[in-house]
Design an enzyme around this catalytic site. Structure first.
Site, PDB file in Angstrom:
ATOM      1  N   HIS A   1       9.694 -41.147 -43.007  1.00  0.00           N
ATOM      2  CA  HIS A   1       9.473 -41.132 -41.567  1.00  0.00           C
ATOM      3  C   HIS A   1       9.012 -42.492 -41.059  1.00  0.00           C
ATOM      4  CE1 HIS A   1       8.965 -36.479 -41.281  1.00  0.00           C
ATOM      5  NE2 HIS A   1      10.137 -36.853 -41.763  1.00  0.00           N
TER       6      HIS A   1
ATOM      7  N   GLU B   1       6.640 -43.307 -38.990  1.00  0.00           N
ATOM      8  CA  GLU B   1       5.191 -43.497 -39.041  1.00  0.00           C
ATOM      9  C   GLU B   1       4.750 -43.917 -40.437  1.00  0.00           C
ATOM     10  OE1 GLU B   1       7.004 -40.800 -37.957  1.00  0.00           O
ATOM     11  OE2 GLU B   1       5.638 -39.405 -37.005  1.00  0.00           O
TER      12      GLU B   1
ATOM     13  N   CYS C   1       4.831 -35.141 -37.859  1.00  0.00           N
ATOM     14  CA  CYS C   1       4.805 -33.943 -38.706  1.00  0.00           C
ATOM     15  C   CYS C   1       3.437 -33.851 -39.393  1.00  0.00           C
ATOM     16  CB  CYS C   1       5.932 -34.004 -39.741  1.00  0.00           C
ATOM     17  SG  CYS C   1       5.666 -35.202 -41.073  1.00  0.00           S
TER      18      CYS C   1
ATOM     19  N   CYS D   1       2.760 -36.762 -41.848  1.00  0.00           N
ATOM     20  CA  CYS D   1       2.486 -38.024 -41.153  1.00  0.00           C
ATOM     21  C   CYS D   1       1.120 -37.993 -40.467  1.00  0.00           C
ATOM     22  CB  CYS D   1       3.597 -38.359 -40.166  1.00  0.00           C
ATOM     23  SG  CYS D   1       5.108 -38.933 -40.988  1.00  0.00           S
TER      24      CYS D   1
END
Length: 162
Positions: A79, A81, A117, A120
């Site tokens: 991801h 992030e 999510c 994250c």
């Protein structure tokens, strides 16, 4: 000429960053800023050295019709992030802000109803990032104060759903 406000300036950069993404569903761009200095950026993409979904011509989660927000362990991508956090020194992330933007990979449309999510969120908390700004429209955004994730620990609710 009216000058762009700082939050939307950094969200504009996050949108530019997401253009490097290789997800076939949604591409995210993340920018970590501290004391008005960009610390790092990240986008959605496969780990270094591995083929991404664009290269292999498909998405496992899409093929299995897995709804958004579920079964991330089947995703090839890291991801945005997480990639931004991996690229930044922790000492510079403490008290920082993370700017996050997302586009639908098929239509290219801005996807404003997003948040990190569960995994994250944990990374963001451990990194010491204090605020997240999520782009909703070209000029509007949502501010998330990460300390609220500690007060309202949704991991208990998520675990009960399994």
């Amino acid at each position: 000429m009216e000058r762009r406000d700082k939050i939307n300036y950094y969200l504009d950069i996050a949108e530019a960053v997401l253009e490097r993404g290789t997800c076939l569903r949604r591409n995210f761009g993340a920018v970590i800023v501290n004391r008005d200095e960009i610390i790092s950026t990240g986008y959605t993409g496969a780990p270094r050295g591995r083929k991404n979904c664009c290269e292999i011509g498909g998405c496992t989660r899409e093929r299995l019709k897995i709804p958004k927000g579920q079964r991330y362990e089947l995703c090839r991508s890291v991801h945005a992030e997480a990639n931004a956090i991996i690229s930044a020194p922790r000492s510079q992330m403490i008290g920082a802000q993370l700017y996050l933007a997302c586009h639908d990979a098929v239509t290219g449309e801005l996807y404003g109803d997003i948040q990190p999510c569960a995994m994250c969120k944990r990374l963001i908390l451990n990194a010491g990032i204090e605020r997240i700004y999520v782009r909703n429209t070209r000029d509007c955004f949502t501010e998330i104060i990460t300390s609220e994730w500690i007060i309202f620990d949704d991991t208990l609710e998520i675990a009960e759903g399994y």
